[in-house]
Enzyme design. Structure first.
Site, PDB file in Angstrom:
ATOM      1  N   ARG A 121      21.142  -0.942   7.808  1.00 26.10           N
ATOM      2  CA  ARG A 121      21.113  -0.295   9.126  1.00 26.10           C
ATOM      3  C   ARG A 121      22.475   0.278   9.498  1.00 26.10           C
ATOM      4  O   ARG A 121      22.575   1.134  10.358  1.00 26.10           O
ATOM      5  CB  ARG A 121      20.714  -1.305  10.212  1.00 26.10           C
ATOM      6  CG  ARG A 121      19.302  -1.857  10.092  1.00 26.10           C
ATOM      7  CD  ARG A 121      19.010  -2.708  11.314  1.00 26.10           C
ATOM      8  NE  ARG A 121      17.803  -3.513  11.173  1.00 26.10           N
ATOM      9  CZ  ARG A 121      16.576  -3.109  11.492  1.00 26.10           C
ATOM     10  NH1 ARG A 121      16.383  -1.883  11.936  1.00 26.10           N
ATOM     11  NH2 ARG A 121      15.550  -3.908  11.366  1.00 26.10           N
ATOM     12  N   ASP A 178       6.744   7.472  14.124  1.00 24.42           N
ATOM     13  CA  ASP A 178       6.045   7.709  12.862  1.00 24.42           C
ATOM     14  C   ASP A 178       4.562   7.908  13.212  1.00 24.42           C
ATOM     15  O   ASP A 178       4.174   8.978  13.651  1.00 24.42           O
ATOM     16  CB  ASP A 178       6.329   6.484  11.984  1.00 24.42           C
ATOM     17  CG  ASP A 178       5.803   6.598  10.580  1.00 24.42           C
ATOM     18  OD1 ASP A 178       5.628   7.719  10.096  1.00 24.42           O
ATOM     19  OD2 ASP A 178       5.565   5.552   9.943  1.00 24.42           O
ATOM     20  N   PHE A 183      10.384   8.223   3.419  1.00 27.17           N
ATOM     21  CA  PHE A 183      10.926   7.002   3.993  1.00 27.17           C
ATOM     22  C   PHE A 183      12.440   7.112   4.042  1.00 27.17           C
ATOM     23  O   PHE A 183      13.098   7.416   3.056  1.00 27.17           O
ATOM     24  CB  PHE A 183      10.486   5.762   3.208  1.00 27.17           C
ATOM     25  CG  PHE A 183      10.504   4.549   4.092  1.00 27.17           C
ATOM     26  CD1 PHE A 183       9.446   4.307   4.964  1.00 27.17           C
ATOM     27  CD2 PHE A 183      11.592   3.687   4.100  1.00 27.17           C
ATOM     28  CE1 PHE A 183       9.490   3.207   5.828  1.00 27.17           C
ATOM     29  CE2 PHE A 183      11.629   2.587   4.962  1.00 27.17           C
ATOM     30  CZ  PHE A 183      10.573   2.356   5.822  1.00 27.17           C
ATOM     31  N   GLU A 190      14.215   5.378  21.028  1.00 24.83           N
ATOM     32  CA  GLU A 190      13.659   4.925  19.742  1.00 24.83           C
ATOM     33  C   GLU A 190      14.396   5.565  18.579  1.00 24.83           C
ATOM     34  O   GLU A 190      14.912   6.675  18.699  1.00 24.83           O
ATOM     35  CB  GLU A 190      12.168   5.334  19.661  1.00 24.83           C
ATOM     36  CG  GLU A 190      11.197   4.190  19.814  1.00 24.83           C
ATOM     37  CD  GLU A 190      11.145   3.231  18.629  1.00 24.83           C
ATOM     38  OE1 GLU A 190      12.198   2.885  18.054  1.00 24.83           O
ATOM     39  OE2 GLU A 190      10.036   2.807  18.294  1.00 24.83           O
ATOM     40  N   ASP A 191      14.406   4.857  17.458  1.00 26.50           N
ATOM     41  CA  ASP A 191      14.992   5.436  16.249  1.00 26.50           C
ATOM     42  C   ASP A 191      14.079   6.493  15.644  1.00 26.50           C
ATOM     43  O   ASP A 191      14.510   7.581  15.298  1.00 26.50           O
ATOM     44  CB  ASP A 191      15.304   4.331  15.219  1.00 26.50           C
ATOM     45  CG  ASP A 191      14.116   3.417  14.915  1.00 26.50           C
ATOM     46  OD1 ASP A 191      13.075   3.503  15.603  1.00 26.50           O
ATOM     47  OD2 ASP A 191      14.222   2.602  13.974  1.00 26.50           O
TER      48      ASP A 191
END
Ligand code: IMP
Ligand code: MG
Length: 185
Positions: A168, A106, A155, A102-103
């Site tokens: 991205r 959160d 963010f 996963e990036d």
């Protein structure tokens, strides 16, 4: 589309730091999975850059596969949020040593739902590798086996992570200046 310089607050993790840490993760994972049937499962789309760099840092034979999910249920139901699979794996995970890539984690709801689903398909093992861990925002309890960086509750974008699907491709992880970022129409 705006150039990112106008809303980049600062570079949180630069290209060299990413490269170095991913190399370390690759060594750690390669040592842990010696002799096993490693299958990397990437959750689209944010994890793609991390996946391809992590693969090149692995010294073990491994396969890759992809899943895409979208969250549904917002507002008051957010803490019990489930995700919907919009693209499922092509290969079976049964008897495989599965590592989710996963990036960012959160709230943790995305990865918690994916773990719950994949567990029902009887992998031999199931672990989680995330590049970024926004730990202060966690709502669902998620076991993280490999984590690149713990980051503050800001963010971020770049290196796979998007701002309204753009940016991205940037080679670093940057923090957004919220008052300067204008979403596309
Ligand atoms: P979770 O279900 O709340 O853990 O959300 C995980 C997903 O939200 C990630 O896979 C990202 O797609 C997205 N996300 C969370 N934080 C950020 C961020 O700071 N920048 C870009 N995407 C984010
Ligand atoms: Mg993602």
């Amino acid at each position: 589309m705006n150039q990112y310089e106008t809303f980049l607050e600062d570079i949180l993790i630069d290209e060299n730091t990413l490269r170095q840490r991913i190399r370390e993760l690759g060594e750690e994972i390669s040592a842990d999975y010696q002799g096993k049937q490693l299958m990397l499962v990437c959750i689209l789309r944010g994890g793609v850059l991390f996946l391809t760099d992590l693969m090149r840092a692995l010294t073990l034979p491994h396969t890759i596969d992809f899943m895409a999910v979208s969250s549904y249920g917002t507002g008051a139901r957010e803490s019990s949020r489930q995700v919907r699979i919009t693209l499922d794996l092509q290969m079976s995970v049964e008897g495989r040593d599965v590592l989710l890539v996963e990036d960012i984690i959160d709230s943790g709801h995305t990865i918690a739902s994916v773990l719950e689903l994949l567990r029902t398909r009887n992998p031999s093992s199931l672990k989680v590798c995330t590049l970024l861990d926004k730990f202060e925002r966690r709502e669902a309890e998620v076991p993280i086996d490999y984590s690149g960086f713990k980051i503050p509750n800001k963010f971020v974008f770049g290196y796979g992570l998007d701002l309204d699907e753009y940016y991205r491709n940037l080679p670093f992880v940057g923090v957004v200046k919220p008052d300067k970022y204008v979403p596309p129409d």
